[in-house]
Write an enzyme that holds these catalytic residues in place. Structure first.
Site, PDB file in Angstrom:
ATOM      1  N   SER A 431       0.640  -0.810  -0.152  1.00  0.00           N
ATOM      2  CA  SER A 431      -0.245  -0.097   0.072  1.00  0.00           C
ATOM      3  C   SER A 431       0.787   1.130  -0.053  1.00  0.00           C
ATOM      4  O   SER A 431       0.717   2.774  -0.135  1.00  0.00           O
ATOM      5  CB  SER A 431      -0.538  -0.264   0.867  1.00  0.00           C
ATOM      6  OG  SER A 431      -0.043   0.133   2.253  1.00  0.00           O
ATOM      7  N   GLY A 460      -1.999  -3.719   1.326  1.00  0.00           N
ATOM      8  CA  GLY A 460      -1.423  -4.772   2.075  1.00  0.00           C
ATOM      9  C   GLY A 460      -1.208  -6.350   1.660  1.00  0.00           C
ATOM     10  O   GLY A 460      -1.051  -6.927   2.717  1.00  0.00           O
ATOM     11  N   ASN A 490       3.641  -5.861   5.950  1.00  0.00           N
ATOM     12  CA  ASN A 490       2.599  -6.404   5.990  1.00  0.00           C
ATOM     13  C   ASN A 490       2.732  -7.699   6.597  1.00  0.00           C
ATOM     14  O   ASN A 490       2.480  -8.719   7.475  1.00  0.00           O
ATOM     15  CB  ASN A 490       1.506  -6.748   4.834  1.00  0.00           C
ATOM     16  CG  ASN A 490       0.913  -5.116   4.592  1.00  0.00           C
ATOM     17  OD1 ASN A 490       0.885  -4.472   5.391  1.00  0.00           O
ATOM     18  ND2 ASN A 490       1.512  -4.561   3.434  1.00  0.00           N
ATOM     19  N   ASP A 579      -1.115   7.401  10.495  1.00  0.00           N
ATOM     20  CA  ASP A 579      -1.001   6.818  11.076  1.00  0.00           C
ATOM     21  C   ASP A 579       0.531   6.168  11.210  1.00  0.00           C
ATOM     22  O   ASP A 579      -0.080   4.708  12.454  1.00  0.00           O
ATOM     23  CB  ASP A 579      -1.654   5.716  10.009  1.00  0.00           C
ATOM     24  CG  ASP A 579      -1.781   5.352   9.493  1.00  0.00           C
ATOM     25  OD1 ASP A 579      -0.050   5.208   7.903  1.00  0.00           O
ATOM     26  OD2 ASP A 579      -2.295   4.476   8.414  1.00  0.00           O
ATOM     27  N   HIS A 582       1.277   4.771   6.709  1.00  0.00           N
ATOM     28  CA  HIS A 582       1.712   5.309   5.726  1.00  0.00           C
ATOM     29  C   HIS A 582       1.388   6.902   4.925  1.00  0.00           C
ATOM     30  O   HIS A 582       1.416   7.292   6.488  1.00  0.00           O
ATOM     31  CB  HIS A 582      -0.258   5.180   4.886  1.00  0.00           C
ATOM     32  CG  HIS A 582      -0.320   4.043   5.000  1.00  0.00           C
ATOM     33  ND1 HIS A 582      -0.859   2.928   5.791  1.00  0.00           N
ATOM     34  CD2 HIS A 582      -0.532   2.370   4.602  1.00  0.00           C
ATOM     35  CE1 HIS A 582      -0.948   1.556   5.719  1.00  0.00           C
ATOM     36  NE2 HIS A 582      -0.995   1.507   4.818  1.00  0.00           N
TER      37      HIS A 582
END
Length: 605
Positions: A431, A460, A490, A579, A582
């Site tokens: 992502s 993801g 991930n 966050d 990202h």
């Protein structure tokens, strides 16, 4: 009798050119083979020698021409010490007391090794080597009943000398050993800056005298050592397996199609064959059994005495083989298994080695026996040892409809580019890479759209998903100049750092094999979490440390952008990644600016 024979064609270490030095990306750390467990099969096992408080070490055996007499030698100590000699007259079921040996055997400083030769006049001999500097040899011409004293074979030294020997088509003998720079005399040592070299020597008189050594294998970072030569089933090729002692790579192999005059570039073996001091031979049905100490980086039997069952062609084709066998559980994290392996006329393998077979006791010598038919039945009947695979190195699509639509879109973009002007630059990842089409869209147009770039990011994704995408169209028909890769964060939700790094290595190996013209700018997994104590960041940091092992590949450049994103105290500003995972637009700007010089140079601008 033991004067050195300096063969004209082999008179210097440079007479045989070293092959190219081989792969620099570590091979897969694990394997998927089933594992048959013989550890508790006491009825197969015979104690060859045990002495309370005395370390009994690295064994070599040889089976005499009667098909039942086995000679064994081993040191009283780890890799050195007075050499002990024993004999079995019944195929390894029982063993003699310790036999008388020459006085010089008490001075051995290395692992003793045994080999049999026959000269042009038909005289049979058993040779016992003892390494370091100088390499020495003892000779028996009565099948081990009596021996000469140890004498130097030349003005050179080496480690585990000799670890292997093969009779050549013309009746000469080829032997190999290795050195790490300490014991080989300077006139024979290549001046390439590498620490470890594998050497070969030749004899044309049944092993009485030996040529000067020639370096035949080396690597800039892998430590190649303890070679084993196996002849192909059709007799036309020699295969040399080598231990890898830096523990960064799998074991290696190389081949010769001209009886050792030249050798191929060393290549990594599969993890299923990764170990120390391979020995073995062919079963009556043509399959190959190789025994060794298990040093695969991901293995449920790591450090144990194991065997591999497969075919010669499995090795050349890069296949894992048929199955593995744990011969004995070693109660030490690594110290065991320089095994002697003999095939009796009845099809029984007799394997003999040392190890920490009983907790809190000194290593001792143990022998075990089996046929491949017995192992096949055990495999079919089960159970086998659990051997969970590393999901990060697999190839796996995701079931979500949106993901499949994104994958289809990327393939369509690749196909359109292939039919048009092509692609020079690709970004490959999850992502964070996908986000160049969102928060980084304007910067993408500024920096990368003019460079015929393609974004192959999907939110993801883990390493296994990227591997599947590469196998299913993402680069079909394209020949990019450069790939920028950042993947793995991930995986940290479920995988340890070593498994994540292995997944990244799998991607790199695939790209190097299928896009050899393409340079790779590999980015360390970006920092995540508020600070250095974040659990997932720690996992990624461990993976990033392991990714340093790609450093010697001239087509791969590793770049760490953590200092670009982090404050001096290791905190991750929310202005960069709100966050804490990202990037926002400012994060993409920092990314683009940080890699711009490297992208321009690697693209040849």
């Amino acid at each position: 009798m033991l004067a050195t024979l300096l063969l004209t064609l082999l008179s210097t270490a440079n007479a045989l050119a070293l092959p190219a030095q081989g792969e620099t990306i570590p091979g897969s750390a694990g394997y998927a083979l089933p594992i048959v467990d013989l550890d508790q099969d006491d009825h197969r096992q015979t104690i060859v020698d045990q002495e309370k408080g005395q370390y009994l070490g690295h064994v070599t055996t040889t089976l005499l021409s009667d098909g039942k007499t086995i000679l064994a030698v081993y040191p009283k100590g780890h890799g050195k010490g007075a050499v002990v000699h024993k004999r079995s007259s019944d195929g390894g079921r029982t063993w003699s007391e310790r036999l008388p040996v020459p006085e010089s055997w008490a001075t051995s400083q290395e692992v003793p090794t045994l080999f049999q030769t026959v000269d042009a006049q038909g005289v049979a001999r058993v040779l016992m080597f003892s390494g370091l500097n100088p390499i020495r040899m003892s000779v028996s011409e009565d099948e081990g009943q009596s021996w000469s004293e140890l004498e130097a074979i030349g003005d050179y030294g080496g480690i585990v000398a000799c670890s292997t020997m093969m009779r050549l088509a013309n009746g000469d003998y080829l032997a190999m050993f290795h050195d790490d720079g300490r014991f080989m005399n300077p006139q024979y040592r290549p001046q390439d800056g590498n620490a470890f070299h594998v050497y070969q020597i030749r004899s044309s008189d049944g092993g009485l005298s030996w040529s000067a050594p020639q370096a035949v294998a080396t690597h800039p970072r892998a430590h190649l050592c303890e070679p084993l030569i196996v002849r192909s089933p059709d007799g036309k090729q020699l295969l040399c397996l080598m231990r890898e002692n830096s523990r960064q790579f799998n074991s290696f192999y190389m081949t010769s199609d001209d009886e050792g005059q030249t050798w191929s570039t060393p290549r990594q073996l599969t993890a299923s064959l990764t170990g120390d001091r391979h020995t073995g031979g062919y079963a009556p049905d043509g399959r190959l059994l190789l025994s060794f100490r298990d040093t695969a980086r991901r293995s449920p039997t790591q450090g144990d005495w194991v065997a591999w069952v497969g075919t010669y062609q499995d090795i050349l084709a890069g296949r894992e083989g048929q199955y593995r066998v744990r011969l004995k559980d070693n109660h030490h994290r690594w110290d065991c298994a320089y095994p002697g392996v003999e095939l009796l006329p009845n099809g029984n393998f007799v394997a003999t080695t040392y190890g920490h077979w009983t907790p809190e006791e000194s290593p001792f010598i143990l022998s075990t026996r089996f046929t491949l038919a017995e192992l096949d039945r055990r495999l079919a009947a089960g159970p086998v040892l659990p051997n969970p695979a590393n999901p990060a190195t697999g190839s796996e699509p995701r079931p979500q409809v949106w993901w499949q639509m994104r994958q289809t879109t990327l393939n369509q973009r690749a196909a359109e580019a292939a039919a048009g002007e092509g692609i020079d630059l690709v970004f490959l990842g999850d992502s964070i890479t996908h986000g160049w089409e969102n928060h980084g869209a304007e910067l993408w147009q500024q920096y990368y759209a003019p460079r015929k770039a393609l974004n192959l990011g999907i939110g993801g994704d883990r390493t296994q998903h990227v591997l599947w995408r590469l196998e299913n169209g993402n680069l079909d028909g394209l020949s990019p100049k450069l790939a920028v890769i950042m993947i793995g964060t991930n995986n940290s939700n479920s995988d340890p750092g070593e498994d994540i790094a292995d997944g990244v290595f799998a991607i790199l190996r695939k790209l190097r094999a299928e896009q050899p013209q393409m340079k790779i700018l590999l980015l360390n997994i970006f920092p995540r979490g508020a600070n250095a104590e974040d659990r997932l960041r720690k996992i990624n940091d461990h993976a990033n440390q392991l990714l340093q092992m790609t450093g010697d590949d001239p087509m791969i450049e590793l770049l760490d952008l953590a200092p670009v994103f982090l404050e001096e105290d290791g905190t991750l500003p929310k202005e960069v990644m709100p966050d804490l995972l990202h990037p926002q637009e400012e994060g993409y700007r920092m990314w683009a600016e940080a890699i711009e010089d490297r992208v321009a140079e690697l693209l040849g601008e």
